[in-house]
Design an enzyme around this catalytic site. Structure first.
Site, PDB file in Angstrom:
ATOM      1  N   HIS A 129       2.156   5.950  -6.887  1.00 25.43           N
ATOM      2  CA  HIS A 129       1.306   4.920  -6.273  1.00 25.43           C
ATOM      3  C   HIS A 129       0.677   4.000  -7.327  1.00 25.43           C
ATOM      4  CE1 HIS A 129      -1.594   3.243  -3.437  1.00 25.43           C
ATOM      5  NE2 HIS A 129      -2.547   3.521  -4.305  1.00 25.43           N
TER       6      HIS A 129
ATOM      7  N   TYR B 116     -13.734   0.573   3.065  1.00 29.18           N
ATOM      8  CA  TYR B 116     -12.969   1.255   4.122  1.00 29.18           C
ATOM      9  C   TYR B 116     -13.790   1.426   5.400  1.00 29.18           C
ATOM     10  CZ  TYR B 116      -9.573   2.308   0.498  1.00 29.18           C
ATOM     11  OH  TYR B 116      -8.637   2.193  -0.492  1.00 29.18           O
TER      12      TYR B 116
ATOM     13  N   ASP C 226      -2.604  -1.791  -3.993  1.00 24.28           N
ATOM     14  CA  ASP C 226      -3.321  -0.899  -3.085  1.00 24.28           C
ATOM     15  C   ASP C 226      -4.293  -1.728  -2.238  1.00 24.28           C
ATOM     16  OD1 ASP C 226      -4.169   2.001  -2.364  1.00 24.28           O
ATOM     17  OD2 ASP C 226      -6.037   1.188  -3.166  1.00 24.28           O
TER      18      ASP C 226
END
Length: 286
Positions: free
Chosen positions: A259, A204, A92
């Site tokens: 995921h 982020y 990720d």
């Protein structure tokens, strides 16, 4: 060089080749527990808490989380551990960092293994052309807001955090290795500490300052593992990644997996990693 203290968990003897593990969001070193046990026989396996996560220091300003800082962290950590190269594995967001380290410091990475994250250039180009991926990555934009994303995660005793791993839409499916109550408790413990979500979300908040990339090519042998039931990443990006790897590239897509691949299907993932590592050694001998 940053002056930050980093927390990591290690298995395997010092002096063995280094395998460095970089987790994703919202995770910490614990997401690699199955790999720490598996690879310690032949490697010094180090699972890191990235900058801002878990017990690693979390600088307060979002500027401290730019991608070039995160890449420099990995270089510094390698040196601090007494190594100049490693097998680098990232999942990720940790996969994004692993790709960038491999591109910027190719001499430090003998083999690159990425789980459920495409080459960063594929990601940025694909997202602009495919609204469906833009929607799936909507949280990148949501995270640009101050304080509110952190607040959302804390509501109803961290319901959002729990559902990421356990819900039908995003969690580990019925054919996977479900998280136990203790596993969930470990995640809740880490992320319920005061201010524990700001560092992770700050990763982020700076992403748009560093992309697109100047350099793209990856020159070491690369393994990309992908859970096809990923709710956040479209599988088409995995295949396109091939064009940026100028060495042996292997892609394995697991159809029933989510995921959270290395926790979802640990036995298969470990086996695929062993095969890739041994295959490379064999190829060198030949």
């Amino acid at each position: 060089d940053s002056g930050l203290r980093f927390h990591y968990v290690a298995a395997g003897e010092r002096g063995k080749p280094l395998m460095l593990l970089l987790h994703g969001f919202p995770e910490f070193w614990y997401s690699w527990r199955h790999q720490l046990r598996e690879f310690k026989s032949e490697y010094r396996v180090v699972a890191l808490d990235l900058r801002g996560y878990g017990e690693t220091d979390a600088p307060p300003h979002k500027e401290n989380y730019k991608l070039d800082c995160l890449i420099a962290d990995i270089k510094d950590i390698l040196e601090s551990l007494g190594y100049n190269k490693c097998v680098l594995i990232g999942h990720d967001w940790g996969g994004m960092i692993a790709w960038l380290v491999a591109i910027c410091y190719p001499e430090m990475v003998t083999k690159l293994i990425v789980v459920n994250f495409p080459h960063p250039s594929v990601f940025t180009e694909y997202i602009l052309r495919h609204p469906s991926q833009l929607i799936k990555s909507g949280y990148y934009f949501f995270f640009q807001m101050p304080w509110f994303p952190e607040f959302m995660f804390t509501l109803n005793d961290f319901k959002v955090l729990k559902s990421l791993f356990t819900s039908q839409a995003t969690g580990i499916g019925s054919k996977g290795c479900r998280l136990t109550a203790e596993d969930i408790e470990a995640y809740l413990y880490v992320f319920s500490q005061p201010g524990a979500l700001t560092g992770p979300i700050n990763h982020y908040r700076t992403i748009f300052s560093c992309l697109p990339l100047q350099h793209h090519e990856v020159i070491m042998p690369t393994l990309l593992l992908w859970g096809e039931r990923d709710a956040f990443m479209e599988v088409e990006m995995a295949e396109i990644t091939r064009i940026y790897v100028k060495n042996h590239f292997r892609l394995t897509i697991l159809s029933e997996a989510s995921h959270w691949l290395q926790q979802d299907q640990p036995d298969i993932v470990n086996k695929l990693i062993w095969t890739f590592l041994k295959e490379e050694t064999k190829r060198k001998r030949e």
